[in-house]
Design an enzyme around this catalytic site. Structure first.
Site, PDB file in Angstrom:
ATOM      1  N   ALA A  50       0.771  -1.243   0.000  1.00  0.00           N
ATOM      2  CA  ALA A  50       0.000   0.000   0.000  1.00  0.00           C
ATOM      3  C   ALA A  50       0.804   1.297   0.000  1.00  0.00           C
ATOM      4  CB  ALA A  50      -0.950   0.009   1.209  1.00  0.00           C
ATOM      5  N   CYS A  55       3.390  -1.332 -12.509  1.00  0.00           N
ATOM      6  CA  CYS A  55       3.810  -0.192 -13.335  1.00  0.00           C
ATOM      7  C   CYS A  55       4.928  -0.667 -14.257  1.00  0.00           C
ATOM      8  CB  CYS A  55       4.247   0.996 -12.470  1.00  0.00           C
ATOM      9  SG  CYS A  55       5.505   0.598 -11.236  1.00  0.00           S
TER      10      CYS A  55
END
Length: 467
Positions: A126, A245
């Site tokens: 997170a 990503c």
């Protein structure tokens, strides 16, 4: 904003050849252009203040150019300002988040939908908190568990969740394998997996030097271990969202096939409007759907995201849930003078501090505390000293604080001094005692005004160090 041109490794470009949506010339050109995209996402529960954030009233010294189409609270900025020197950021009115990452909101709309009450949600990887603050805004009546395995990054996560002001979030500092202790517990799990980072080359030039085909394979193996560890914690018919990503197929489409081969899951196709230029792909083996973001096609960085529904016949989590111990009546009488929504809150002790959590989740917080290492739960209200409360900084930024406390609405220079934990004055003010420092009515934190001085209670570890 323009930055230094990037020299992309030839082996990296070669590894992308043949991928769906990859346009070599356009991809190289957008990286060599040095163009940067800046975006923010407003906090909808502090929107009465966020509405002030425009070219005339903000200290950002830039304009909001347009809304991000896949997130109702996301906006592009014309250029990147000095966010550190904007008090609104420290007040939790918005989060600086990369635009492509906000696609999570749209995926939630088409998987979970609007029936979010009492759902239990895990954001496994997170920190620093971009996806967690988005999840907190989406699941306003759910329970959010935001986990970060690295201790120092977990501290940053605590800060950003606290600034967001929600009481229904728990921050944990655990290894993914620890979630085996909670089989079938979560309704939604989001894994923004650690990856080789090629999608962020424009923002993080150091990642270019670290990229290698060997590192891609190591990341793919680590992603499989993380997913294998956490998947048992998702209940039957629960929603699983995976993202990276990275552009590498080994970390994207091949992971989707691995998920389909390893677990009983069904891929979810997300209806993406063609004008968004997001590339829909399918994994080569199981035809699982994924969504690729290329910076030459969208105003954002590189991203891959995919969603699944877990099948199977596992039981819903059925362990007996422990109880938290409520504070004493005398303490509760003091605390209720500070808190809104007292009837829906449960207050307990953590050390000398009183913690407020949603009453419907007090047993869940106790359960999480039993099985995981908690860094934060709910909102820290403060410590009772005699017949008074010494309020905690989290309370000032939360949505629980009663709107009855005196405020010192500071000009920009003094607001920044407050955020630096430096000296400033309230010339001619009659304020005394506990006072909220604010900027254009946005709460920044507590100070205690005494006859001959001001005690600044802004957290030392959060203070602005920039001159």
């Amino acid at each position: 904003m323009l930055q230094k041109q990037l020299n992309l490794p030839p082996s990296f470009i070669a590894s992308l050849e043949g991928l769906p949506g990859f346009d070599k010339e356009a991809f190289i050109e957008v990286h060599e252009s040095g163009r940067q995209v800046t975006s923010i996402r407003f906090n909808p529960r502090k929107k009465h203040n966020a509405d002030q954030l425009d070219a005339e009233k903000s200290e950002l010294q830039t304009k909001i150019s347009q809304q991000i189409p896949w997130c109702p609270y996301g906006y592009y900025l014309e250029e990147r300002p000095s966010f550190t020197l904007d008090p609104y950021l420290h007040a939790g009115l918005y989060y600086v988040q990369e635009a492509s990452s906000m696609f999570l909101w749209y995926v939630l709309q088409h998987t979970v939908g609007s029936a979010t009450a009492e759902l239990k949600v895990l954001d496994l990887c997170a920190a620093p908190g971009g996806k967690s603050t988005l999840l907190a805004s989406y699941f306003t009546d759910g329970l959010l568990v935001s986990n970060e395995v690295i201790k120092s990054r977990a501290s940053i996560l605590v800060e950003n969740i606290s600034k967001w002001g929600c009481s229904n979030a728990v921050v944990t500092n655990n290894d993914p394998k620890d979630f085996h202790r909670l089989p079938g517990y979560f309704d939604v799990i989001v894994v923004d997996a650690p990856c080789s980072g090629s999608g962020l080359f424009r923002r993080d030039t150091a990642a270019i030097e670290e990229w290698s085909e060997n590192n891609v394979m190591l990341c793919s193996q680590r992603q499989q271990r993380i997913l294998a560890d956490v998947m048992p914690a998702l209940k039957e018919n629960g929603v699983f969202i995976y993202s990276t990503c990275s552009y590498s197929k080994e970390e994207d489409e091949e992971i989707l096939d691995w998920l389909c081969e390893t677990f009983d899951v069904t891929s979810v196709q997300i209806p993406v409007p063609p004008q968004w230029n997001i590339v829909e792909v399918q994994s080569p083996g199981h035809k699982a759907f994924g969504y690729r973001f290329y910076p030459d096609k969208v105003d954002g960085e590189g991203l891959f995201m995919s969603a699944f529904v877990k099948k199977g016949d596992e039981d819903v989590f059925s362990q007996r849930k422990p109880q938290l111990t409520s504070i004493a009546k005398a303490e509760h009488a003091i605390v209720q003078e500070w808190l809104n929504h007292n009837e829906s809150l449960f207050c307990c002790k953590q050390g000398e501090n009183i913690i407020a959590v949603p009453a419907i989740y007090q047993q869940d917080v106790a359960l999480l505390q039993k099985h995981l290492y908690l860094r934060k739960a709910g909102v820290t209200v403060g410590a009772v000293k005699g017949k008074d409360l010494v309020p905690h900084h989290e309370l000032a930024l939360s949505l629980l604080l009663k709107d009855r406390f005196e405020k010192a609405d500071l000009e920009l220079a003094d607001a920044l001094q407050y955020l630096r934990k430096a000296d400033f004055s309230l010339n001619g003010s009659s304020l005394k005692g506990w006072v909220l420092a604010s900027y254009k009515d946005a709460n920044l934190g507590w100070m205690k005004v005494l006859p001959n001085r001001i005690n600044n209670y802004y957290p030392t570890e959060w203070r602005i160090l920039k001159a």
